[in-house]
Motif scaffolding. Sequence first.
Motif, PDB file in Angstrom:
ATOM      1  N   GLY A 230       0.815  -1.206   0.000  1.00 39.12           N
ATOM      2  CA  GLY A 230       0.000   0.000   0.000  1.00 39.12           C
ATOM      3  C   GLY A 230       0.851   1.260   0.000  1.00 39.12           C
ATOM      4  N   ALA A 231       1.953   1.229   0.780  1.00 44.34           N
ATOM      5  CA  ALA A 231       2.843   2.388   0.827  1.00 44.34           C
ATOM      6  C   ALA A 231       3.503   2.631  -0.531  1.00 44.34           C
ATOM      7  CB  ALA A 231       3.905   2.188   1.904  1.00 44.34           C
ATOM      8  N   LEU A 232       3.939   1.554  -1.187  1.00 44.37           N
ATOM      9  CA  LEU A 232       4.588   1.695  -2.484  1.00 44.37           C
ATOM     10  C   LEU A 232       3.644   2.302  -3.517  1.00 44.37           C
ATOM     11  CD1 LEU A 232       6.512  -1.698  -2.659  1.00 44.37           C
ATOM     12  CD2 LEU A 232       7.510   0.567  -2.329  1.00 44.37           C
ATOM     13  N   GLU A 233       2.412   1.835  -3.524  1.00 44.12           N
ATOM     14  CA  GLU A 233       1.448   2.347  -4.495  1.00 44.12           C
ATOM     15  C   GLU A 233       1.121   3.817  -4.214  1.00 44.12           C
ATOM     16  OE1 GLU A 233      -1.174   3.165  -7.423  1.00 44.12           O
ATOM     17  OE2 GLU A 233       0.313   1.545  -7.310  1.00 44.12           O
ATOM     18  N   TYR A 234       0.968   4.164  -2.939  1.00 44.80           N
ATOM     19  CA  TYR A 234       0.636   5.552  -2.605  1.00 44.80           C
ATOM     20  C   TYR A 234       1.798   6.479  -2.963  1.00 44.80           C
ATOM     21  CZ  TYR A 234      -1.670   9.353  -0.086  1.00 44.80           C
ATOM     22  OH  TYR A 234      -2.289  10.536   0.255  1.00 44.80           O
ATOM     23  N   GLU A 235       3.037   6.021  -2.725  1.00 45.95           N
ATOM     24  CA  GLU A 235       4.202   6.798  -3.141  1.00 45.95           C
ATOM     25  C   GLU A 235       4.170   7.073  -4.647  1.00 45.95           C
ATOM     26  OE1 GLU A 235       7.510   5.335   0.175  1.00 45.95           O
ATOM     27  OE2 GLU A 235       7.506   4.505  -1.854  1.00 45.95           O
TER      28      GLU A 235
END
Length: 266
Positions: A230-235
Amino acid sequence: MGQTQTGQTVTLQKQDGVGIITLNRPEVFNAFNQQLNQDLLEALKKVAKDPEVRAVILTGSGKAFCSGQDLNDRTDLDKERPSLGESVRKRYNPLIRAITEMEKPIIAVVNGVAAGAGCSLALACDLRIVSERTKFVEAFVRIGLGLDSGSSYFLPRLVGFGRAMELAITGRDVEAEEAVQIGLANRLVPHEHLQEESLRFVKKLAQGPTRAIGLIKRSLYRGIDTDVEGALEYEAQLQEIAGGTEDFREGIRSFMEKRPPRYQGR
């Protein structure tokens, strides 16, 4: 110093891209009453919307940063069972949201005691600069209350769960040097230079890529409570936004031209 806008309990000044919000009830150590809640929220909304303001200082007048709720102002305590939950939702939660959702850096210059909701207010800011006169107190337990105004969220994330538990259930004072050591504060400045040094530091932030700083705030708040994927996609989503800013283009140009960047916050 730029133009001063004064509410009954808060002053707002502008200087070189910095908005300086000062809590101004020094006779009661800047304790919150209903008027201060309203004036502070209005000041936070103003600096958030003002394109001339690219970084914010939040501080207190007199000897204190903010001593928390003014207990003499709590007329609802005369009731058999006052609705403190409703008070927190209406008076304090909007302040914390305004700080965390502001896409500009906001720095607490903690010039004295920060207790109870005043401690929570400082913890909600992006960074905290303190002097030897600073004291943090999670004072809620001292009057038989739980944490509010965001302390249950920010405190363990800044100092770790075990230490957060200790500070919350003892309500003990945390002096400035310890606050820096445990991560409650970011830097310690001699009191006589606190305002000057803090303003110099925040002016540098005001010259930075404001949009990027706002996106960084978003990603950190999301990332701390999500999984890696989720963090990677939001970044990736936020980087798409950053890539379309004028500040990004200026950053690339300045790098290629071997000169300092001149960011405009756009």
